[in-house]
Design an enzyme around this catalytic site. Structure first.
Site, PDB file in Angstrom:
ATOM      1  N   LYS A  45     -12.686   2.713  -1.935  1.00 59.07           N
ATOM      2  CA  LYS A  45     -13.519   1.207  -1.154  1.00 59.07           C
ATOM      3  C   LYS A  45     -12.755   0.900   0.212  1.00 59.07           C
ATOM      4  O   LYS A  45     -11.969   1.829   0.539  1.00 59.07           O
ATOM      5  CB  LYS A  45     -13.265   0.736  -2.062  1.00 59.07           C
ATOM      6  N   TYR A 269       6.802 -10.449  24.424  1.00 60.29           N
ATOM      7  CA  TYR A 269       6.996 -12.592  24.503  1.00 60.29           C
ATOM      8  C   TYR A 269       7.618 -13.324  23.712  1.00 60.29           C
ATOM      9  O   TYR A 269       8.502 -12.573  22.207  1.00 60.29           O
ATOM     10  CB  TYR A 269       5.201 -11.851  23.423  1.00 60.29           C
ATOM     11  N   MET A 317      -0.898  -7.337  21.026  1.00 58.27           N
ATOM     12  CA  MET A 317      -1.873  -6.886  21.042  1.00 58.27           C
ATOM     13  C   MET A 317      -2.205  -5.914  21.039  1.00 58.27           C
ATOM     14  O   MET A 317      -2.879  -5.253  19.731  1.00 58.27           O
ATOM     15  CB  MET A 317      -2.887  -8.015  21.200  1.00 58.27           C
TER      16      MET A 317
HETATM   17  C1  LIG Z   1      -9.168  -0.556  -5.996  1.00 59.77           C
HETATM   18  C2  LIG Z   1      -9.299  -0.776  -7.159  1.00 59.77           C
HETATM   19  C3  LIG Z   1      -8.764   0.299  -8.089  1.00 59.77           C
HETATM   20  C4  LIG Z   1      -8.086   1.537  -7.491  1.00 59.77           C
HETATM   21  O1  LIG Z   1      -6.526   1.036  -7.463  1.00 59.77           O
HETATM   22  P1  LIG Z   1      -5.725   1.714  -6.736  1.00 59.77           P
HETATM   23  O2  LIG Z   1      -4.156   1.121  -6.901  1.00 59.77           O
HETATM   24  O3  LIG Z   1      -5.410   1.586  -4.629  1.00 59.77           O
HETATM   25  O4  LIG Z   1      -5.345   3.295  -7.264  1.00 59.77           O
HETATM   26  C5  LIG Z   1      -9.334   0.620  -9.345  1.00 59.77           C
HETATM   27  N1  LIG Z   1      -9.972  -0.281  -9.819  1.00 59.77           N
HETATM   28  C6  LIG Z   1     -10.299  -1.613  -9.416  1.00 59.77           C
HETATM   29  C7  LIG Z   1     -11.799  -2.520 -10.302  1.00 59.77           C
HETATM   30  C8  LIG Z   1      -9.961  -1.854  -8.089  1.00 59.77           C
HETATM   31  O5  LIG Z   1     -10.620  -2.610  -7.244  1.00 59.77           O
END
Ligand SMILES: *Cc1c(COP(=O)(O)O)cnc(C)c1O
Length: 375
Positions: A45, A269, A317
């Site tokens: 993801k 800054y 930035m």
């Molecule tokens: C993001 C996620 C994972 C992976 O988690 P990690 O801690 O990155 O290994 C697994 N299951 C679900 C439901 C998640 O949202």
């Protein structure tokens, strides 16, 4: 992390993120060993935790992953054709669930929704009936995280009326741990017990419980399918112990200018950094717009010509400033690279300096970095 191939990078490039695909494959094997060689999928993801899902997912498939997980349907729609070119039989799951009205997008593209509520189960079953088909999906049981998944009352409703799953083939039952990175936390055993009780309400299917840290809680937690994300990309899944994973990323940004200053000059800054004597300041082409978090201001470190040098003043930035007084002038010139992440300073170390976690450092890595993949 092996030497990167900066020779391939055109002169216009100001920042380079090198991703070691061989290290990702090695991390997959380390996690598979932690899981005692049971099935291990891969969470890709958020664009493969910022590293480029279209590159890291094929590397993980090559290493053996057959179940891939993204958060959003749009991510899955982008990744599906990439996966189809890798292997004929990959399961691609959308963790955030079934989006009402988008059922056909899942079914027509061979994407599996993770059904997170009775409402989603009913909608997927109705859609299956409308197509006169039996459709696969994962079912997510909430064992105590209180985020996504069927809460206990919906699990009981399903136990009382199993016909609600008619038309659905559960390919996987999953649940998610809230405190897996704290092995002593009592919540882990509570969630394990809650999951085992809830499983009796469902038809038999492979069970997936463990994220990266969960895999290190021991065989009681393993069930059938591991679901790691962050550890594949080198972040330590066992924060209280040395990191068992291989480092995956190196991040370099170009030094644009070097300036000799003396007190009472200030840097950046807010004039928060004040020279106390003669110093040399290197201005580097990365800033908070690139995910080099502003909280690193006056706290972080980088590496220049083999020296650990402090970040001085505020991160802006597009720029940050390093005090390179301790590096011999002939060893640091405009156009040289400063290492922001390397073998000496991993993602976890930078995260500590930023006051955050490795997940946020990775997923913040900016789109402006030139991504270089080595294998
Ligand atoms: C993001 C996620 C994972 C992976 O988690 P990690 O801690 O990155 O290994 C697994 N299951 C679900 C439901 C998640 O949202």
């Amino acid at each position: 992390m092996r030497e990167n191939a900066l020779g391939q990078v055109p002169p216009r490039v100001a920042g380079v993120l090198t991703v070691d695909l061989a290290a990702i494959a090695e991390n997959y094997r380390i996690l598979k060993a932690a899981m005692q060689q049971r099935a291990v999928g891969a969470v890709v993801k958020a664009d493969g935790y910022g590293l480029g899902a279209e590159r890291v997912a094929p590397a993980l498939v090559k290493a053996g992953a057959r179940s891939l997980f993204v958060a959003q349907l749009d991510e899955a729609l982008k990744l599906r054709p990439v996966l189809d070119r890798c292997h004929p039989a990959l399961s691609l799951y959308v963790l955030n669930g079934l989006m009402p009205g988008a059922e056909a997008d899942y079914a027509d593209n061979n994407i599996l929704p993770v059904l997170n509520s009775l409402g989603q189960i009913d909608a997927w079953a109705a859609f299956a009936r409308s197509r006169d088909k039996v459709l696969p999906a994962a079912v997510h049981l909430d064992s105590g995280m209180c985020r996504l998944g069927l809460p206990p009352d919906e699990v009981e409703a399903l136990r009382a009326d199993p016909g609600r799953l008619d038309g659905i083939v559960p390919t996987c039952v999953l649940s998610h741990l809230a405190c897996a990175d704290e092995p002593q936390h009592p919540k882990n055993a509570e969630q394990l017990a809650a999951l085992k009780a809830a499983l009796t309400a469902l038809p038999r299917a492979p069970v997936s419980f463990c994220n990266s840290s969960g895999l290190f809680l021991g065989p009681d937690y393993h069930f059938d399918l591991g679901r790691p994300g962050v550890a594949l990309y080198g972040v330590n899944p066992t924060p209280a112990a040395p990191n068992p994973m291989r480092q995956v990323v190196r991040l370099q940004a170009k030094i644009l200018q070097i300036r000799a200053i003396d007190a009472p000059q200030t840097v950046g800054y807010g004039a928060t950094h004040r020279a106390t004597g003669p110093a040399r300041i290197a201005t580097v082409a990365a800033g908070y717009a690139d995910g080099y978090l502003r909280s690193i201001s006056s706290r972080g470190h980088a590496w220049v010509a083999g020296h650990r040098v402090p970040v001085v003043g505020r991160v802006s930035m597009d720029l940050l400033a390093l005090d390179v007084t301790g590096v011999a002038p002939e060893k640091v010139q405009p156009g040289d690279w400063a290492d922001l992440l390397n073998g000496e300073q991993d993602v976890d170390a930078l995260a500590r300096e930023a006051g955050t976690i490795g997940y946020e450092i990775l997923t913040s890595l900016g789109a402006r970095y030139h991504r270089l993949y080595v294998d």
